[in-house]
Design a protein around this motif. Structure first.
Motif, mmCIF file in Angstrom:
data_model
loop_
_atom_site.group_PDB
_atom_site.id
_atom_site.type_symbol
_atom_site.label_atom_id
_atom_site.label_comp_id
_atom_site.label_asym_id
_atom_site.label_seq_id
_atom_site.Cartn_x
_atom_site.Cartn_y
_atom_site.Cartn_z
ATOM 1 N N ALA A 119 -2.186 -15.351 20.901
ATOM 2 C CA ALA A 119 -3.358 -16.039 21.455
ATOM 3 C C ALA A 119 -2.922 -17.261 22.258
ATOM 4 N N THR A 153 0.572 -14.848 16.979
ATOM 5 C CA THR A 153 -0.519 -13.911 17.224
ATOM 6 C C THR A 153 -0.629 -13.485 18.683
ATOM 7 N N VAL A 161 -7.593 -14.257 23.406
ATOM 8 C CA VAL A 161 -6.709 -13.359 22.659
ATOM 9 C C VAL A 161 -6.629 -12.062 23.460
ATOM 10 N N GLY A 192 -6.981 -7.293 21.013
ATOM 11 C CA GLY A 192 -7.378 -8.489 21.739
ATOM 12 C C GLY A 192 -8.804 -8.352 22.227
ATOM 13 N N ARG A 242 4.603 -11.142 20.329
ATOM 14 C CA ARG A 242 4.569 -11.996 19.148
ATOM 15 C C ARG A 242 6.000 -12.409 18.808
#
Length: 295
Positions: free
Chosen positions: A243, A241, A274, A154, A280
């Motif tokens: 994000a 992801t 991120v 990230g 996830r």
């Protein structure tokens, strides 16, 4: 206020013709955290929090942690360990005692969700919320997902702006879920969920979105808040992801002659981030209610 509702929600209920039903459903809103709700909270790795920043802009943010990082510490109080990642627009607000917050815990594994709204208390390990409204919602429009693993990489805040980039436009159009924070000033802040098939959120321009308001629980807490105060904060999670895309702006509701309702949102500020450590999730199993959505 009239029972569980302020004048904005009452006005929408009257306009849509669900006042009697809303009065019945509103009896489920309380201030106490039941044992089943406390047990549910302790299993959650996510908590969405809505609040206003120092400039008065409304945002929705995503807190994450190992299950147990959110827990009930009393009949009307929850404690949240840790805080938001650096650069999150609500980092300051969640470190300030007295901040009015709305929270929602949503479990994609079981399609269950719980909302708790109240006032923030600062603690040594994070913060706590003294509950003023506690209630559960039905699983309607929630997508089912299974956890995979933690996002290992990230870069913190990736981009800030005042309009959507082409990549952010694609992310919004692909979204099947987002969260919205709204407020009615003295009556506090609320955080709620919106779900639909990809494309249900339209991007009319880089600074304007629209989405349909599907038939729900008849409370109209979100639309009621927008009637009283147009400020809103949106949170679009990228489940695959980790994000997040956060938008702050103003929203209005358009009522059609056929009873339909559409919300238009004007983008004022954008934060894309991120962060490592976000969970996830698998691709979704869409809600069975989305095959015949009505408004």
């Amino acid at each position: 206020m009239s029972g569980a509702y302020h004048w904005g929600s009452l006005a929408v209920q009257e306009r849509v013709g669900v006042r009697e039903l809303a009065e019945h459903v509103g009896r489920s809103i309380g201030t106490g955290i039941r044992d089943v709700a406390a047990a549910f909270l302790e299993l959650q790795p996510h908590l969405v929090v809505g609040a206003a920043d120092d400039a008065g802009r409304l945002w929705a943010s995503l807190l994450t942690g190992a299950p147990g990082f959110v827990r009930a510490t009393g009949p009307d109080r929850i404690a949240v360990a840790g805080g938001l990642p650096a650069g999150d627009p609500l980092a300051g607000a969640l470190a300030t005692a007295g901040t009015r917050v709305g929270t929602i815990a949503l479990d994609p594994r079981t399609r269950r969700r719980m909302r708790l709204n109240g006032t923030l208390e600062v603690t040594g390990r994070g913060f706590a919320v003294r509950a003023e409204q506690v209630f559960a919602n039905c699983p309607k429009y929630l997508q089912k997902r299974q956890p995979l693993d933690l996002a290992a990489e990230g870069a913190g805040v990736v981009r800030r702006g005042h309009a959507l980039t082409p990549g952010q436009v694609r992310a919004v159009r692909a979204a099947d879920t987002f969260f919205v924070a709204t407020t009615a000033e003295a009556d506090g802040v609320d955080a709620s969920h919106r779900g639909g098939l990809p494309g249900f959120v339209e991007v009319l321009s880089p600074v304007e979105l629209a989405w349909p308001d599907y038939a729900g629980n008849a409370m109209f807490l979100t639309l009621g808040n927008l009637t009283a105060d147009p400020r809103a904060g949106l949170l679009f999670p990228d489940w695959e992801t980790g994000a997040v895309l956060q938008l702050s702006g103003r929203a209005t509701t358009e009522f059609g002659p056929d009873g339909s309702r559409d919300v238009r949102f004007r983008v004022e500020s954008v934060v894309e981030a991120v962060h490592p450590g976000r969970l996830r999730w698998s691709i979704p199993e869409y809600s069975p209610h989305l095959g015949s959505t009505t408004r």
